[in-house]
Design a protein around this motif. Structure first.
Motif, short mmCIF file in Angstrom:
data_model
loop_
_atom_site.label_atom_id
_atom_site.label_comp_id
_atom_site.label_asym_id
_atom_site.label_seq_id
_atom_site.Cartn_x
_atom_site.Cartn_y
_atom_site.Cartn_z
N SER A 1 0.84 -1.20 0.00
CA SER A 1 0.00 0.00 0.00
C SER A 1 0.87 1.25 0.00
CB SER A 1 -0.90 0.01 1.24
OG SER A 1 -1.54 1.26 1.39
N GLY B 1 -0.24 3.98 1.41
CA GLY B 1 -0.57 4.65 2.67
C GLY B 1 -1.71 5.63 2.46
N THR B 2 -2.60 5.69 3.46
CA THR B 2 -3.77 6.55 3.37
C THR B 2 -3.39 8.00 3.10
OG1 THR B 2 -4.91 5.11 4.94
CG2 THR B 2 -5.85 7.30 4.59
N SER C 1 -7.53 4.88 1.54
CA SER C 1 -7.29 4.10 2.75
C SER C 1 -6.03 3.27 2.53
CB SER C 1 -8.48 3.18 3.05
OG SER C 1 -8.51 2.09 2.16
N ASN C 2 -5.64 2.51 3.55
CA ASN C 2 -4.45 1.68 3.43
C ASN C 2 -4.66 0.46 2.54
OD1 ASN C 2 -2.56 3.11 4.94
ND2 ASN C 2 -3.25 2.25 6.87
N HIS C 3 -5.91 0.19 2.17
CA HIS C 3 -6.19 -1.03 1.43
C HIS C 3 -6.91 -0.78 0.10
CE1 HIS C 3 -5.01 -2.86 5.16
NE2 HIS C 3 -6.01 -2.27 5.80
N GLU D 1 -6.86 1.76 -3.51
CA GLU D 1 -6.20 2.80 -4.29
C GLU D 1 -6.94 2.99 -5.62
OE1 GLU D 1 -2.07 1.87 -4.69
OE2 GLU D 1 -1.74 1.78 -2.51
N ASP E 1 2.03 13.03 0.70
CA ASP E 1 0.99 12.64 1.66
C ASP E 1 0.14 13.87 1.96
OD1 ASP E 1 -0.61 11.73 3.66
OD2 ASP E 1 1.00 10.98 4.95
#
Length: 524
Positions: free
Chosen positions: A55, A57-58, A98-100, A102, A301
């Motif tokens: 991932s 990352g969020t 989210s982390n999961h 994209e 980010d």
């Protein structure tokens, strides 16, 4: 006949310049100690064309600009004429909500130099999709994911119209495709130094042509010295209905990436053909001998500041809580010291009482003789008790009749737990009064209004109740076993908290008789 370079072919170069400028403008906002990520041409994690199940990352936004070039050397029908320089460029965008999960989208352009036909440059394919990763533990060495992609055939020129041939098949599609991809990764090490093994299996169905493709890719990547990574990939593209791995597009891709501390990375490499001649037509090769490419990726980010502010707020609240706990501990220690002194004083009183036992025994006989005389005076004593009952103070009457007594002369400074000097004479009177009723068990309750944080009000009311209890015990040690303290905060208001007068009433300390059945004895 060569075609002059159009404005569209310069867009990748212009985009590269804009991204480089943006990277320096954002460098002040980004923590330079963070390690940049390695990205594919589609703006997702992995090698150039092989995806990793990791991932981003969020909150991470990624932009990738890539360009490739090869020269058509072989004379192949339904392909550019020999000597044509074939260039493609791709703009890729991705965002991780989210982390999961994209989301991503790609726009490709193409330009042909030395091309003898029409449509020598223009917009290529447009694609977009979603990628999901399984929520595996962070310490797990493997990652699993899946991807779904829609490919829009907006290109005016497929460039190579033989089967599914050509390096840039999906970059210049004239038909519409749907792709599903499985992603597996094995990661040994951390983001500073590691080895990654990646496998992808993709299946593509074409809306117009009705032919299904299978795409297989495998890659190995090594990250060394934090800012450099090397990788090699093996890719193939073939029809599901007629698998010809060695004759259909098969190529190997060595590449290396330079990673900067500002989430900007630069990638370079080459696709090298491994395909053999086709058996149906030995003059047709699925791929040219090689293709060169380069890319630049910018990633930031966008939620970093929000997370930093939330962390600072949590640290501030933790500090305030620690300070209140420290004050509560200090007050508890002082209360324990006062209780110990009161206990020692009670032991001394008991010692004096033992020494008086002998005197009491001597007086017992005299008491027996006097009891007869005292019996005659019981009526008079009862009369005096009634008179004494009528002389009780207003506070005594309220406590004995209702079981409650508001200590309206006890004051505290705002946010403090120490009793004011003006309140101590009043509490001394209350302590002496409570000694007169030894069978009563009493709770000292602290109350606040609803201004401020709930947890802080609960703690403040508890500390004030403890402070009043400790002072009463210091003035009347015999109360030590009969008094308890409790903080109710804003939970039991006497008046409305919507106005200042009501909140003043609610900021109080009150006594409550716990064993109300004992009140009957004092109310006879």
């Amino acid at each position: 006949m060569s075609t002059p370079r159009s404005l569209k072919t310069t867009i990748p170069y212009l985009g590269a310049v804009l991204l480089l400028t943006a990277s320096f403008s954002f460098s002040r906002e980004i923590d330079a100690t963070q390690i940049p990520l390695t990205m594919t041409f589609s703006g997702l994690r992995g090698l150039t064309q092989t995806l990793s199940g990791e991932s981003q990352g969020t909150g991470r936004l990624t932009v990738n600009v890539s360009g490739s070039w090869y020269q058509q050397d072989r004379i192949i029908i339904k392909a550019p004429n020999a000597g044509t320089n074939v260039g493609t460029g791709t703009f890729a965008f991705s965002f991780a909500p989210s982390n999961h999960i994209e989301l991503f989208a790609n726009l490709s352009l193409f330009g042909l130099n030395g091309y003898d036909y029409s449509h020598g440059s223009g917009i290529g394919s447009i694609s977009g999709g979603i990628q999901g990763m399984l929520p595996l533990p962070a310490e797990a060495p493997f990652r699993l994911g899946a991807q779904f992609v829609l490919i829009g055939g907006t290109s005016a020129n497929q460039i190579n119209n033989n089967f599914a041939d050509g390096y840039n098949y999906f970059e210049t599609r004239t038909g519409y495709d749907m792709m599903g991809r499985l992603i597996e990764s094995l990661i040994l090490g951390n983001e500073k130094n590691n080895f990654k093994f990646m496998l992808n299996q993709a299946f593509v169905t074409s809306v117009e042509e009705g032919q299904d493709l299978m795409l297989l890719s495998a890659g190995i990547q090594g990250i060394f010295a934090r800012y450099f990574s090397l990788g090699v990939e093996l890719n193939s593209r073939t029809y599901l209905s007629d698998v010809q791995i060695l004759q259909d597009p098969l190529w190997i891709t060595p590449s290396f990436t330079i990673r900067t501390p500002y989430f900007v990375s630069f990638g370079f490499g080459s696709d090298i053909a491994l395909s053999e001649k086709r058996t149906i037509d030995p003059a047709i090769y699925a791929l040219e001998k090689y293709r060169l490419f380069g890319s630049m990726t910018f990633s930031v980010d966008v939620l970093a500041r929000k997370r930093r502010e939330a962390s600072e707020k949590a640290q501030s609240e933790a500090y305030e809580k620690a300070e209140l706990q420290k004050k509560a501990k200090d007050l508890e220690e002082r209360s324990s010291a006062l209780a110990k002194k009161a206990y020692e004083d009670s032991l001394a009183q008991q010692h004096r009482a033992d020494s008086l036992t002998l005197v009491a025994q001597k007086l017992a006989e005299k008491t027996r003789r006097d009891s007869i005389a005292l019996a005659d005076s019981l009526i008079e004593v009862k009369k005096k008790l009634e008179e004494e009952k009528s002389k009780r103070s207003e506070a005594e009457q309220q406590l004995l009749s209702t079981g409650m007594l508001i200590l309206d002369a006890v004051y505290f400074e705002s946010g403090k737990t120490e009793i004011s000097i003006n309140s101590r004479p009043y509490l001394k009177i209350i302590g002496k009064m409570l000694e007169k009723y030894p069978k009563l068990l009493i709770e000292v309750g602290g109350h606040t209004d609803n201004i401020g944080r709930y947890n802080q009000n609960i703690l403040l009311s508890q500390l004030r109740g403890e402070s009043v209890r400790s002072y009463l015990v210091s003035e009347a040690p015999s109360l030590i076993q009969r008094l308890t303290a409790r903080g109710y905060g804003p939970d039991l208001p006497k008046a409305s908290n919507s106005n200042a007068e009501g909140r003043k009433v609610n900021r109080r300390v009150e006594l409550k008789v716990i064993n109300t059945d004992a009140l009957q004895e004092y109310n006879r």
